[in-house]
Motif scaffolding. Structure first.
Motif, mmCIF file in Angstrom:
data_model
loop_
_atom_site.group_PDB
_atom_site.id
_atom_site.type_symbol
_atom_site.label_atom_id
_atom_site.label_comp_id
_atom_site.label_asym_id
_atom_site.label_seq_id
_atom_site.Cartn_x
_atom_site.Cartn_y
_atom_site.Cartn_z
ATOM 1 N N ARG A 1 0.822 -1.215 0.000
ATOM 2 C CA ARG A 1 0.000 0.000 0.000
ATOM 3 C C ARG A 1 0.854 1.262 0.000
ATOM 4 O O ARG A 1 0.402 2.316 -0.449
ATOM 5 C CB ARG A 1 -0.942 -0.003 1.204
ATOM 6 N N ARG A 2 2.079 1.165 0.508
ATOM 7 C CA ARG A 2 2.974 2.327 0.493
ATOM 8 C C ARG A 2 3.668 2.491 -0.843
ATOM 9 O O ARG A 2 4.212 3.563 -1.126
ATOM 10 C CB ARG A 2 4.019 2.196 1.612
ATOM 11 N N ARG A 3 3.676 1.452 -1.663
ATOM 12 C CA ARG A 3 4.437 1.485 -2.911
ATOM 13 C C ARG A 3 3.583 1.396 -4.166
ATOM 14 O O ARG A 3 4.069 1.657 -5.260
ATOM 15 C CB ARG A 3 5.432 0.309 -2.917
ATOM 16 N N ARG A 4 2.314 1.018 -4.019
ATOM 17 C CA ARG A 4 1.480 0.760 -5.191
ATOM 18 C C ARG A 4 0.058 1.259 -4.950
ATOM 19 O O ARG A 4 -0.338 1.532 -3.816
ATOM 20 C CB ARG A 4 1.463 -0.748 -5.508
ATOM 21 N N ASP A 5 -0.707 1.334 -6.034
ATOM 22 C CA ASP A 5 -2.119 1.710 -5.972
ATOM 23 C C ASP A 5 -2.973 0.506 -6.360
ATOM 24 O O ASP A 5 -2.477 -0.482 -6.904
ATOM 25 C CB ASP A 5 -2.403 2.864 -6.942
ATOM 26 N N ASP A 6 -4.273 0.611 -6.093
ATOM 27 C CA ASP A 6 -5.241 -0.422 -6.496
ATOM 28 C C ASP A 6 -4.806 -1.809 -6.016
ATOM 29 O O ASP A 6 -4.768 -2.787 -6.777
ATOM 30 C CB ASP A 6 -5.417 -0.434 -8.016
ATOM 31 N N ILE A 7 -4.487 -1.899 -4.740
ATOM 32 C CA ILE A 7 -3.976 -3.148 -4.175
ATOM 33 C C ILE A 7 -5.083 -4.200 -4.080
ATOM 34 O O ILE A 7 -6.204 -3.918 -3.649
ATOM 35 C CB ILE A 7 -3.394 -2.903 -2.767
ATOM 36 N N ARG A 8 -4.724 -5.422 -4.480
ATOM 37 C CA ARG A 8 -5.561 -6.594 -4.241
ATOM 38 C C ARG A 8 -4.664 -7.670 -3.643
ATOM 39 O O ARG A 8 -3.476 -7.771 -3.994
ATOM 40 C CB ARG A 8 -6.213 -7.106 -5.524
ATOM 41 N N ALA A 9 -5.233 -8.471 -2.733
ATOM 42 C CA ALA A 9 -4.429 -9.488 -2.050
ATOM 43 C C ALA A 9 -5.239 -10.759 -1.866
ATOM 44 O O ALA A 9 -6.454 -10.723 -1.658
ATOM 45 C CB ALA A 9 -3.954 -8.957 -0.699
ATOM 46 N N TRP A 10 -4.536 -11.876 -1.943
ATOM 47 C CA TRP A 10 -5.138 -13.191 -1.758
ATOM 48 C C TRP A 10 -4.260 -14.009 -0.820
ATOM 49 O O TRP A 10 -3.029 -13.838 -0.787
ATOM 50 C CB TRP A 10 -5.239 -13.936 -3.089
ATOM 51 N N THR A 11 -4.866 -14.911 -0.081
ATOM 52 C CA THR A 11 -4.109 -15.852 0.736
ATOM 53 C C THR A 11 -4.279 -17.257 0.180
ATOM 54 O O THR A 11 -5.311 -17.597 -0.402
ATOM 55 C CB THR A 11 -4.570 -15.836 2.205
#
Length: 218
Positions: A121-131
């Motif tokens: 979130r500090r380095r990129r935009d439009d973050i999506r995450a999966w586990t």
């Protein structure tokens, strides 16, 4: 005028700047990221500083001209000029999207407290995450608006192929080229990305705006 994104999109297609020993200077795509991309015998400096200053500084270096933009003296001069800092010089890799479903079960999450997600979130935009069981996969828009991927694998399940499975899975979650930046010393991660079909296209040094906080190694 060619933009940073134009250059990145072309590189993803296998079309690179001319191998003429030159340096192209283009404006930053936004305030957050400035830096250097190094392709075969050609560099791209993306900065809002005066291009004449960039070229004059490079000419003043006592080093191989082909390596000048990644020389520590130039990177230090660029940091001093811009008030930014850099972390490392990374290998720049890219892969095309893949059809179909990912090869392992993934659950999309919005856990902002996970270190990998907080870092992204500090380095990129439009973050999506999966586990997945034992790992986290994160995508987001980084340098020039390109789509970037990073992963985190729990220590207890490392060296079992999960990292490779995760970065392969990422290729099934997008309809555009997917980029990754890996420290050259992180051989395990480099092998995982290459085994998953990502190919190196150059090197990069990203200069971070003041106040940006470092995070886990990529």
């Amino acid at each position: 005028m060619e933009t940073l994104r134009d250059i990145l999109d072309a590189a993803a297609r296998g079309v690179f700047p001319p191998a003429d020993g030159g340096t192209t200077v283009v404006p930053q795509a936004g305030h957050r990221d400035a830096g250097v991309l190094s392709f075969t015998a050609h560099s791209v400096v993306f900065t809002d500083e005066d291009p004449a200053w960039v070229h004059a500084t490079l000419r003043g270096l006592d080093c191989d001209a082909l390596a000048a933009t990644m020389n520590p003296r130039f990177l230090t001069a660029l940091q001093d000029r811009t008030g930014r800092r850099s972390e490392t010089i990374d290998v720049m890799l890219v892969a095309d999207p893949l059809p179909g479903e990912p090869p392992l079960p993934l659950k999309e999450i919005e856990d902002a407290n996970h270190p990998r997600i907080a870092y992204a979130r500090r380095r990129r935009d439009d973050i999506r995450a999966w586990t997945a069981d034992g790992g986290v996969l994160v995508t987001g828009r980084g340098v020039g608006g390109r789509l970037e991927v990073s992963v985190e694998v729990d220590e207890a399940v490392r060296q079992r192929g999960l990292g490779r499975a995760l970065v392969t899975a990422a290729r099934h979650l997008t309809a555009e080229p997917l980029w990754a930046q890996v420290s050259p010393g992180n051989a395990r991660s480099l092998r995982a990305f290459q085994a998953a079909g990502y190919h190196p296209v150059g090197a990069e040094a990203v200069l971070l705006a003041p106040g940006r906080v470092t995070g886990p190694p990529r």
